[in-house]
Design a protein around this motif. Sequence first.
Motif, PDB file in Angstrom:
ATOM      1  N   ALA A  22     -19.470 -27.937  11.264  1.00  0.00           N
ATOM      2  CA  ALA A  22     -18.749 -28.657  12.317  1.00  0.00           C
ATOM      3  C   ALA A  22     -17.454 -29.252  11.774  1.00  0.00           C
ATOM      4  N   ALA A  23     -17.517 -29.799  10.558  1.00  0.00           N
ATOM      5  CA  ALA A  23     -16.332 -30.423   9.975  1.00  0.00           C
ATOM      6  C   ALA A  23     -15.287 -29.383   9.578  1.00  0.00           C
ATOM      7  N   PHE A  24     -15.723 -28.320   8.908  1.00  0.00           N
ATOM      8  CA  PHE A  24     -14.784 -27.277   8.488  1.00  0.00           C
ATOM      9  C   PHE A  24     -14.175 -26.555   9.688  1.00  0.00           C
ATOM     10  N   ASP A  25     -14.984 -26.323  10.707  1.00  0.00           N
ATOM     11  CA  ASP A  25     -14.479 -25.635  11.897  1.00  0.00           C
ATOM     12  C   ASP A  25     -13.372 -26.440  12.560  1.00  0.00           C
ATOM     13  N   ARG A  26     -13.509 -27.750  12.513  1.00  0.00           N
ATOM     14  CA  ARG A  26     -12.528 -28.606  13.176  1.00  0.00           C
ATOM     15  C   ARG A  26     -11.302 -28.868  12.314  1.00  0.00           C
ATOM     16  N   CYS A  27     -11.511 -29.081  11.007  1.00  0.00           N
ATOM     17  CA  CYS A  27     -10.409 -29.571  10.175  1.00  0.00           C
ATOM     18  C   CYS A  27     -10.057 -28.674   9.000  1.00  0.00           C
ATOM     19  N   GLY A  28     -10.801 -27.592   8.789  1.00  0.00           N
ATOM     20  CA  GLY A  28     -10.512 -26.733   7.659  1.00  0.00           C
ATOM     21  C   GLY A  28     -10.978 -27.329   6.351  1.00  0.00           C
ATOM     22  N   PHE A  29     -10.765 -26.574   5.273  1.00  0.00           N
ATOM     23  CA  PHE A  29     -11.270 -27.002   3.968  1.00  0.00           C
ATOM     24  C   PHE A  29     -10.542 -28.244   3.461  1.00  0.00           C
ATOM     25  N   GLU A  30      -9.225 -28.176   3.432  1.00  0.00           N
ATOM     26  CA  GLU A  30      -8.462 -29.297   2.884  1.00  0.00           C
ATOM     27  C   GLU A  30      -8.597 -30.548   3.735  1.00  0.00           C
ATOM     28  N   GLY A  31      -8.781 -30.377   5.033  1.00  0.00           N
ATOM     29  CA  GLY A  31      -8.866 -31.529   5.922  1.00  0.00           C
ATOM     30  C   GLY A  31     -10.242 -32.152   6.019  1.00  0.00           C
ATOM     31  N   THR A  32     -11.213 -31.616   5.300  1.00  0.00           N
ATOM     32  CA  THR A  32     -12.592 -32.108   5.359  1.00  0.00           C
ATOM     33  C   THR A  32     -12.970 -32.749   4.037  1.00  0.00           C
ATOM     34  N   LEU A  34     -16.203 -34.827   1.802  1.00  0.00           N
ATOM     35  CA  LEU A  34     -17.661 -34.886   1.764  1.00  0.00           C
ATOM     36  C   LEU A  34     -18.186 -36.027   2.631  1.00  0.00           C
ATOM     37  N   SER A  35     -17.409 -37.072   2.780  1.00  0.00           N
ATOM     38  CA  SER A  35     -17.809 -38.162   3.691  1.00  0.00           C
ATOM     39  C   SER A  35     -17.869 -37.657   5.125  1.00  0.00           C
ATOM     40  N   ASP A  36     -16.948 -36.775   5.493  1.00  0.00           N
ATOM     41  CA  ASP A  36     -16.995 -36.166   6.829  1.00  0.00           C
ATOM     42  C   ASP A  36     -18.272 -35.359   7.006  1.00  0.00           C
ATOM     43  N   VAL A  37     -18.640 -34.591   5.977  1.00  0.00           N
ATOM     44  CA  VAL A  37     -19.854 -33.768   6.053  1.00  0.00           C
ATOM     45  C   VAL A  37     -21.071 -34.658   6.211  1.00  0.00           C
ATOM     46  N   VAL A  38     -21.145 -35.711   5.414  1.00  0.00           N
ATOM     47  CA  VAL A  38     -22.287 -36.638   5.489  1.00  0.00           C
ATOM     48  C   VAL A  38     -22.389 -37.242   6.876  1.00  0.00           C
ATOM     49  N   ARG A  39     -21.245 -37.629   7.432  1.00  0.00           N
ATOM     50  CA  ARG A  39     -21.251 -38.247   8.764  1.00  0.00           C
ATOM     51  C   ARG A  39     -21.722 -37.251   9.825  1.00  0.00           C
ATOM     52  N   HIS A  40     -21.235 -36.023   9.766  1.00  0.00           N
ATOM     53  CA  HIS A  40     -21.646 -35.018  10.742  1.00  0.00           C
ATOM     54  C   HIS A  40     -23.122 -34.637  10.573  1.00  0.00           C
ATOM     55  N   ALA A  41     -23.583 -34.614   9.324  1.00  0.00           N
ATOM     56  CA  ALA A  41     -24.946 -34.150   9.052  1.00  0.00           C
ATOM     57  C   ALA A  41     -25.991 -35.240   9.246  1.00  0.00           C
ATOM     58  N   GLY A  42     -25.576 -36.493   9.154  1.00  0.00           N
ATOM     59  CA  GLY A  42     -26.532 -37.585   9.269  1.00  0.00           C
ATOM     60  C   GLY A  42     -27.444 -37.703   8.063  1.00  0.00           C
ATOM     61  N   VAL A  43     -26.892 -37.424   6.865  1.00  0.00           N
ATOM     62  CA  VAL A  43     -27.668 -37.530   5.631  1.00  0.00           C
ATOM     63  C   VAL A  43     -26.914 -38.422   4.657  1.00  0.00           C
TER      64      VAL A  43
END
Length: 222
Positions: A22-32, A34-43
């Motif tokens: 979800a994060a990469f699809d929206r913002c790409g690699f450079e724009g994402t 790990l905090s974004d991933v954690v927030r989207h994943a709920g972990v």
Amino acid sequence: MARARQERAENTRQAILDGAAAAFDRCGFEGTSLSDVVRHAGVTKGALYFHFPSKEALARTLMEEQFQVAEGLSAPEDRGLQTVIDLTHRMAHALRTSVRVRAGVRLVIEFGSFTDPDPFSYNTWIDTCRSCLGPAQAAGDVHPALDVHDLATFIVGSFTGIQVTSHVRTGREDLHTRVTDLWSYLLSAITPAPRIPLHDPAGSSDCRSGLALPAPRPAAIG
């Protein structure tokens, strides 16, 4: 109890991949981050690092998931030109319905187009298409003078450009139509005329049924 722990770990891993997609699809690699991933994943970050040591590892895993679209291809001896046509429609459907595939393909384009490009994903798709075009040529469905590796390279490049254009213009709403157009134009160039009616640019009936696609448009008269 061990099985329950394994199931929880796998559920967490899948949640991380979904969040990263979800994060990469929206913002790409450079724009994402790990905090974004954690927030989207709920972990927690600890859970993320347990499964993936870096953002790059997450990206590579998602990039590889796109190849699941090609799983279940017919046996090599049964592959042909329609197999490639159906595969492009299956990929189009995955891009429209799977955030993981969308994220993986966006990452492939980013990693393959700019600094230190990585051709692995493109080469893998080219090899997959070539594995179908070889039998197609042997069956008389591809002109014998054509180089099937060059043709596979052209198809992969064309599909890449078509899906990007469709994404920008319509959010991929017209992607199946554009893929059908690609094959409608291409068949007349690569296939002997008597063999063209044996192939459906809109995908085989089994392909359309499996993807719940509408029936192809009737050919224009006059």
